[in-house]
Design an enzyme around this catalytic site. Structure first.
Site, mmCIF file in Angstrom:
data_model
loop_
_atom_site.group_PDB
_atom_site.id
_atom_site.type_symbol
_atom_site.label_atom_id
_atom_site.label_comp_id
_atom_site.label_asym_id
_atom_site.label_seq_id
_atom_site.Cartn_x
_atom_site.Cartn_y
_atom_site.Cartn_z
ATOM 1 N N GLU A 37 0.880 -1.172 0.000
ATOM 2 C CA GLU A 37 0.000 0.000 0.000
ATOM 3 C C GLU A 37 0.916 1.221 0.000
ATOM 4 O O GLU A 37 1.820 1.306 0.835
ATOM 5 C CB GLU A 37 -0.878 -0.007 1.255
ATOM 6 C CG GLU A 37 -1.855 1.156 1.252
ATOM 7 C CD GLU A 37 -2.775 1.201 2.464
ATOM 8 O OE1 GLU A 37 -2.722 0.298 3.312
ATOM 9 O OE2 GLU A 37 -3.539 2.180 2.543
ATOM 10 N N ARG A 262 5.538 -12.747 9.790
ATOM 11 C CA ARG A 262 6.175 -11.447 9.538
ATOM 12 C C ARG A 262 7.594 -11.477 10.086
ATOM 13 O O ARG A 262 7.870 -12.188 11.057
ATOM 14 C CB ARG A 262 5.452 -10.344 10.313
ATOM 15 C CG ARG A 262 4.077 -10.024 9.883
ATOM 16 C CD ARG A 262 3.494 -8.966 10.826
ATOM 17 N NE ARG A 262 3.806 -7.621 10.362
ATOM 18 C CZ ARG A 262 3.079 -6.968 9.472
ATOM 19 N NH1 ARG A 262 2.011 -7.518 8.944
ATOM 20 N NH2 ARG A 262 3.407 -5.750 9.108
ATOM 21 N N LYS A 272 4.641 0.878 9.279
ATOM 22 C CA LYS A 272 4.729 2.160 8.577
ATOM 23 C C LYS A 272 4.162 3.290 9.417
ATOM 24 O O LYS A 272 4.698 4.389 9.445
ATOM 25 C CB LYS A 272 3.989 2.074 7.233
ATOM 26 C CG LYS A 272 4.810 1.368 6.172
ATOM 27 C CD LYS A 272 4.094 1.341 4.844
ATOM 28 C CE LYS A 272 3.153 0.165 4.778
ATOM 29 N NZ LYS A 272 2.585 -0.082 3.459
HETATM 30 P P1 ATP Z 1 2.816 -1.970 7.895
HETATM 31 O O1 ATP Z 1 2.121 -2.648 9.032
HETATM 32 O O2 ATP Z 1 4.238 -1.666 8.148
HETATM 33 O O3 ATP Z 1 2.082 -0.795 7.342
HETATM 34 P P2 ATP Z 1 1.637 -3.521 5.914
HETATM 35 O O4 ATP Z 1 1.527 -4.990 6.033
HETATM 36 O O5 ATP Z 1 0.414 -2.742 6.147
HETATM 37 O O6 ATP Z 1 2.850 -3.065 6.775
HETATM 38 P P3 ATP Z 1 1.710 -3.407 3.083
HETATM 39 O O7 ATP Z 1 2.144 -2.295 2.220
HETATM 40 O O8 ATP Z 1 0.273 -3.752 3.123
HETATM 41 O O9 ATP Z 1 2.233 -3.078 4.537
HETATM 42 O O10 ATP Z 1 2.591 -4.693 2.816
HETATM 43 C C1 ATP Z 1 2.937 -5.208 1.569
HETATM 44 C C2 ATP Z 1 3.325 -6.642 1.774
HETATM 45 O O11 ATP Z 1 4.441 -6.735 2.658
HETATM 46 C C3 ATP Z 1 2.205 -7.419 2.402
HETATM 47 O O12 ATP Z 1 2.056 -8.642 1.716
HETATM 48 C C4 ATP Z 1 2.651 -7.627 3.820
HETATM 49 O O13 ATP Z 1 2.123 -8.792 4.363
HETATM 50 C C5 ATP Z 1 4.166 -7.663 3.688
HETATM 51 N N1 ATP Z 1 4.805 -7.262 4.941
HETATM 52 C C6 ATP Z 1 4.600 -6.140 5.650
HETATM 53 N N2 ATP Z 1 5.316 -6.143 6.782
HETATM 54 C C7 ATP Z 1 6.012 -7.304 6.794
HETATM 55 C C8 ATP Z 1 6.925 -7.920 7.706
HETATM 56 N N3 ATP Z 1 7.281 -7.321 8.848
HETATM 57 N N4 ATP Z 1 7.447 -9.118 7.379
HETATM 58 C C9 ATP Z 1 7.103 -9.733 6.231
HETATM 59 N N5 ATP Z 1 6.247 -9.214 5.337
HETATM 60 C C10 ATP Z 1 5.687 -8.024 5.603
HETATM 61 MG MG MG Z 2 -1.329 -2.911 4.937
#
Ligand code: ATP
Ligand code: MG
Length: 554
Positions: A37, A262, A272
């Site tokens: 995102e 994760r 983020k």
């Molecule tokens: P955040 O919580 O930091 O905003 P998010 O999961 O909302 O992270 P996205 O942009 O939706 O961020 O993530 C893109 C991809 O990266 C998703 O498939 C998510 O599952 C993966 N991802 C995010 N954080 C991690 C992590 N700590 N370890 C492994 N994969 C991750």
């Molecule tokens: Mg997300």
């Protein structure tokens, strides 16, 4: 190589895909996607997902798309989107296709109308509070909304008017009609669309409704004919909904979702939202501050794409949450730079040594190997003269036991040069030592001294030709292993996470280095020329990592 490196770390997803391909599932194709995102900068957690998705595609001769999951216009912007593209490319991956979930808005809307026509979705006009009250609990089923049995015609009409902007935010939502008694709360008639009267970076004002993540994601995967939709464990409970949506619609592909743990890295916060807070509250100097766990920050710190890919290999992919120690990450860059980084000498905290038995205008050029184990790295010339800088730490007026560096009356070797002996120290009015007056043994260049042992070897830089530089020495941004658990940042920010040293002296050759060049400064660690601030007239280095692991001591 460090002890932490397994031959090939566990990766249950690789095994699943291997079996699928062998069984001819999905026509033996492998298509994955990385779906960020654009609501912040990517961090090292995302690197795990990127390496997994792109890595599996390339291992099985498949494809991996980059898809912006841009369905939440309030939080997303173009700066973030551009940074994401740059970061993924920098990591060394090429996406097969670049997509935006917003490109599918029309298709998603059409499928939603199909759901309504099939009696599988309805417009609910309850308030958010009412809906919350009707959701039930884990032990009690939800209560049907009075709008649950609206006619198809009324639902279609309302949904169309929601789209055209007739209603305010929150007036209605579109919900799937699934099972209010489900033990899985995600299946209790989840919201598919909400009204958001807000402009979107790409679609502008054309939409007043935006689809929810759970509805958008599976449909986007299906449209792109993704075969393996890999996501993190918190989506495990969403998988029944993912599958439900795809069973109802006539979508082109049949993706399957698999969840993995994760990345959780000690002393680091990977969210983020929290990272935005660090930037906005000025705890760091921006997204690319070398202390940030963002890809751009880690890059500026001096980590390389290869070291991050190696890190993901070493940690593997599992279904169990586990904390990864900082040491594991540091060992990856250390192992790479130990092999690849040319050696240089720099003095971070200098004190002057005057060699009194050399003429004041004495100068000599010494030849140094760029890498002790790699002749192909070549040699360089280093100027030597009658005054040199050494580290303050390498002299002790009152030496502790077993001290092997310079003391009054003691000898030490200047690396690659002569053995010197300190005869006298000069102090200023306040008692600070400002000069060490030494003599040298001319018969020790490339030779052991006669009749005695000199154990200590210290690094140095010629005071006449050495160049002033700024060196930034970094430590973890937080003082606790799990900073996300803390109430507020202020208690746990490491006040010593950055030390800016402006009086450093470097070998003259270093000024010519391009930004983002890696070096080992002898005895000090691995350093990189700063991406933004380094130039021939403003030599600027960041310490990436110490030479040896310091975590064992802590
Ligand atoms: P955040 O919580 O930091 O905003 P998010 O999961 O909302 O992270 P996205 O942009 O939706 O961020 O993530 C893109 C991809 O990266 C998703 O498939 C998510 O599952 C993966 N991802 C995010 N954080 C991690 C992590 N700590 N370890 C492994 N994969 C991750
Ligand atoms: Mg997300």
């Amino acid at each position: 190589m460090s002890k932490t490196e397994p031959v090939e770390a566990s990766n249950f997803i690789r095994n699943i895909i291997e079996a699928d391909v062998a069984a001819g599932k999905h026509d033996a194709q492998v298509v994955t996607r990385f779906p960020p995102e654009p609501n912040g900068y990517l961090h090292i957690g995302h690197v795990k997902s990127i390496c997994l998705n792109f890595g599996m595609a390339s291992r099985f001769n498949g494809r991996c798309n980059l898809r912006f999951d841009d369905t939440n216009p309030a939080r997303e912007n173009e700066e973030y989107a551009q940074a994401i593209l740059e970061d993924v490319s920098w990591l060394g991956f090429e996406w097969s296709e670049l997509h935006h979930a917003s490109d599918y808005f029309e298709q998603l809307y059409t499928y939603a109308c199909d759901l309504i026509r099939a009696g599988k979705a309805y417009v609910d006009s309850s308030s958010a509070d009412e809906m919350r009250a009707m959701r039930g609990t884990l032990t009690e089923p939800g209560t049907p909304s009075v709008y649950r049995d609206r006619s198809v015609e009324e639902n279609l009409d309302l949904f169309k008017r929601m789209r055209s902007g007739e209603f305010d935010d929150g007036a209605h939502v579109l919900r799937a009609k699934i099972d209010l008694a489900s033990g899985n709360m995600n299946m209790r008639d989840p919201t598919l669309y909400r009204i958001r009267k807000i402009a979107h970076v790409r679609t502008g004002d054309s939409w007043s409704i935006y689809p929810m993540y759970d509805y958008t994601h599976c449909v986007s995967d299906a449209i792109e004919k993704i075969t393996h939709s890999l996501c993190t464990l918190e989506f495990e409970d969403h998988r029944p909904l993912y599958n439900w949506v795809l069973e109802q619609i006539d979508a082109p592909g049949a993706p399957e979702q698999t969840e993995f743990a994760r990345l959780a890295l000690e002393y680091t916060m990977l969210s983020k939202r929290r990272l935005i807070q660090l930037v906005e509250e000025n705890h760091v100097r921006g997204w690319d501050d070398p202390r940030m766990p963002t890809i751009t920050g880690i890059r500026r710190r001096g980590y390389t794409p290869a070291s991050l890919r190696d890190f993901c290999e070493r940690i593997g992919v599992t279904k169990n949450d586990a904390w990864i120690e900082m040491m594991v990450l540091e060992n990856c860059i250390r192992d790479q730079l130990n092999v690849e980084a040319p050696r240089r000498m720099a003095v971070l905290d200098p004190i002057k040594v005057v060699i009194t038995d050399l003429p004041e205008d004495y100068s000599e050029t010494l030849s140094f190997a760029n890498h002790p184990q790699d002749e192909s790295a070549g040699r360089r010339e280093i100027p030597f003269s009658s005054t040199v800088w050494i580290e303050q730490d390498d002299f002790a007026e009152v030496p502790p036991p077993k001290y092997q560096r310079l003391t009054i009356g003691g000898e030490v070797r200047l690396r690659g040069s002569y053995v010197i002996k300190c005869n006298e120290i000069i102090k200023d009015e306040t008692g600070n030592i400002i000069e060490l007056r030494c003599t040298h043994d001319p018969d020790t260049l490339g030779k052991k001294p006669e009749g005695r042992k000199v154990k200590g070897v210290i690094h140095w830089v010629c005071a006449k030709k050495g160049v002033n530089a700024q060196v930034r020495v970094y430590d973890t941004l937080f003082t606790v292993p799990n900073p996300a658990a803390a109430e507020s940042f202020t208690d746990i920010i490491n006040a010593e996470s950055e030390k800016v040293m402006s009086m450093c002296i470097i070998e003259p050759s270093l000024t010519a280095a391009e930004p983002e060049t890696h070096f080992q400064f002898e005895r000090l660690g691995y350093f990189v020329t700063d991406r933004r601030d380094h130039s021939p007239t403003t030599p600027t280095f960041n310490r990436t990592v110490t030479l040896r692991d310091t975590w064992a001591k802590k």
